[in-house]
Enzyme design. Sequence first.
Site, PDB file in Angstrom:
ATOM      1  NE  ARG A 101      50.950 -18.784  55.812  1.00  0.00           N
ATOM      2  CZ  ARG A 101      50.481 -17.816  55.008  1.00  0.00           C
ATOM      3  NH1 ARG A 101      49.389 -18.021  54.291  1.00  0.00           N
ATOM      4  NH2 ARG A 101      51.111 -16.662  54.924  1.00  0.00           N
ATOM      5  CE  LYS A 126      50.623 -40.765  67.792  1.00  0.00           C
ATOM      6  NZ  LYS A 126      49.219 -40.491  68.090  1.00  0.00           N
ATOM      7  CG  ASP A 140      41.913 -40.049  64.932  1.00  0.00           C
ATOM      8  OD1 ASP A 140      42.718 -40.738  64.280  1.00  0.00           O
ATOM      9  OD2 ASP A 140      42.238 -39.332  65.888  1.00  0.00           O
ATOM     10  CE1 TYR A 154      46.348 -39.267  71.736  1.00  0.00           C
ATOM     11  CE2 TYR A 154      45.623 -37.153  70.883  1.00  0.00           C
ATOM     12  CZ  TYR A 154      46.613 -37.964  71.396  1.00  0.00           C
ATOM     13  OH  TYR A 154      47.871 -37.457  71.563  1.00  0.00           O
TER      14      TYR A 154
HETATM   15  C1  PLP Z   1      48.498 -39.349  68.540  1.00  0.00           C
HETATM   16  C2  PLP Z   1      47.067 -39.244  68.149  1.00  0.00           C
HETATM   17  C3  PLP Z   1      46.498 -38.015  67.810  1.00  0.00           C
HETATM   18  C4  PLP Z   1      47.285 -36.716  67.888  1.00  0.00           C
HETATM   19  O1  PLP Z   1      48.255 -36.652  66.898  1.00  0.00           O
HETATM   20  P1  PLP Z   1      49.624 -35.814  67.045  1.00  0.00           P
HETATM   21  O2  PLP Z   1      50.333 -36.136  65.793  1.00  0.00           O
HETATM   22  O3  PLP Z   1      50.297 -36.293  68.293  1.00  0.00           O
HETATM   23  O4  PLP Z   1      49.216 -34.382  67.160  1.00  0.00           O
HETATM   24  C5  PLP Z   1      45.178 -37.991  67.397  1.00  0.00           C
HETATM   25  N1  PLP Z   1      44.438 -39.127  67.364  1.00  0.00           N
HETATM   26  C6  PLP Z   1      44.952 -40.325  67.696  1.00  0.00           C
HETATM   27  C7  PLP Z   1      44.093 -41.534  67.617  1.00  0.00           C
HETATM   28  C8  PLP Z   1      46.272 -40.426  68.109  1.00  0.00           C
HETATM   29  O5  PLP Z   1      46.778 -41.617  68.461  1.00  0.00           O
END
Ligand code: PLP
Length: 384
Positions: free
Chosen positions: A49, A198, A173, A101
């Site tokens: 961790r 992603k 983000d 998001y």
């Molecule tokens: C999918 C997504 C998230 C969340 O991420 P997870 O890996 O599903 O927890 C946050 N911001 C954006 C822009 C996303 O497309």
Amino acid sequence: MNKMNFNTALIHAGIPNDASTGAVNIPIYQSSTFRRQELFASQQWEYSRSGNPTRAALESLIADLEGGSHGLAFASGLAALTAVLSLLKQGDKVLLLGSTYGGTFRLVDRYFQPLGIGYRVSYARDLDGLEADFEPDIKALIIESPSNPLLEVTPLRPLAELCHKHGALAIADNTFMTPYLQRPLELGFDIVVHSATKYLGGHSDLLAGLAVVKDEELARRLYFIQNATGAVLSPFDSFLLIRGIRTLGVRMDRHCQNALYLATKLAEHELITRVHYPGLPADPGFAQQREQASQGGGMVSLELDLSVDLKRFFKALNLITLAESLGGVESLICHPESMTHASMPASLRERIGIGSRLIRVSVGIEDRDDLLADLTDALEQASD
Ligand SMILES: *Cc1c(COP(=O)(O)O)cnc(C)c1O
């Protein structure tokens, strides 16, 4: 980035191989704990961790790619955002844009707000409007550019300056762009977060989140939160994510080429009333996108003519899969109103322009003409 160009850094940055064996790939150190050499002495690896060599290789890699000094890997994008927002304290507020998001919105609205960390949503269309939304207790701003699902572009550098003028952390983000296309830390941002689920992972086979900073003090505080709350990425997923990142450059080039091709062709289609894609010269975000990112990205949103039956359209697609998520090698399509943005209040969806005719395509790296044919065939079948 030690003078390495980006495509070289994808392969060689971070901790590229295993010091103890010479293995060219960092092994999966699938161990929760590590033998203590001596009583009373601290050592680099003690408990996974707190630190794990496979995760550390990934963290070092993403720090280099984003132009930061420290990276931190979490079990999902939302775990990364939770850790970052845990930098705030009771009474602080976070500023979000209307197009944030849905999962981030839910986190702020229903998890942090009851804990005393509030938020404000800005619908401003320009920087002056945004500045007016900086109340004194706003201590952070979260921005996504281009936004989801309307792919609106926000000027990043002036926004970072605005945050600093008001004593707020500037958080980007960068999921939709990846550091291959856009590097917010270099534009003045304090923190970059990713849903590495992603594009960075790129193969729809893992969940992961990353945070990157360039300031020592912020890194120290975030590391404390990561270790104290414990939503770390596993060694196996860290390995998979490094493997995905190696091909980021070639994948993103193809995603962008395919997206631009589809956007260009579909803009001419009689059953499509509007195309949203910041890589298209006619798009309102085109000039700004050019200034801060190298290409338009792999996401295209389309508005379908009223004569297209939505259910039949989605059923008629053969190649492109109806699913949430994005950024994988395979093309995915979704209906934001009823899927990704269903948890958003209808009034808010309406206010920012997410209507029932809007569909979002995560353009994969398949042959571009097969993708175009799948979409145009389905449009025709669903309109007669
Ligand atoms: C999918 C997504 C998230 C969340 O991420 P997870 O890996 O599903 O927890 C946050 N911001 C954006 C822009 C996303 O497309």
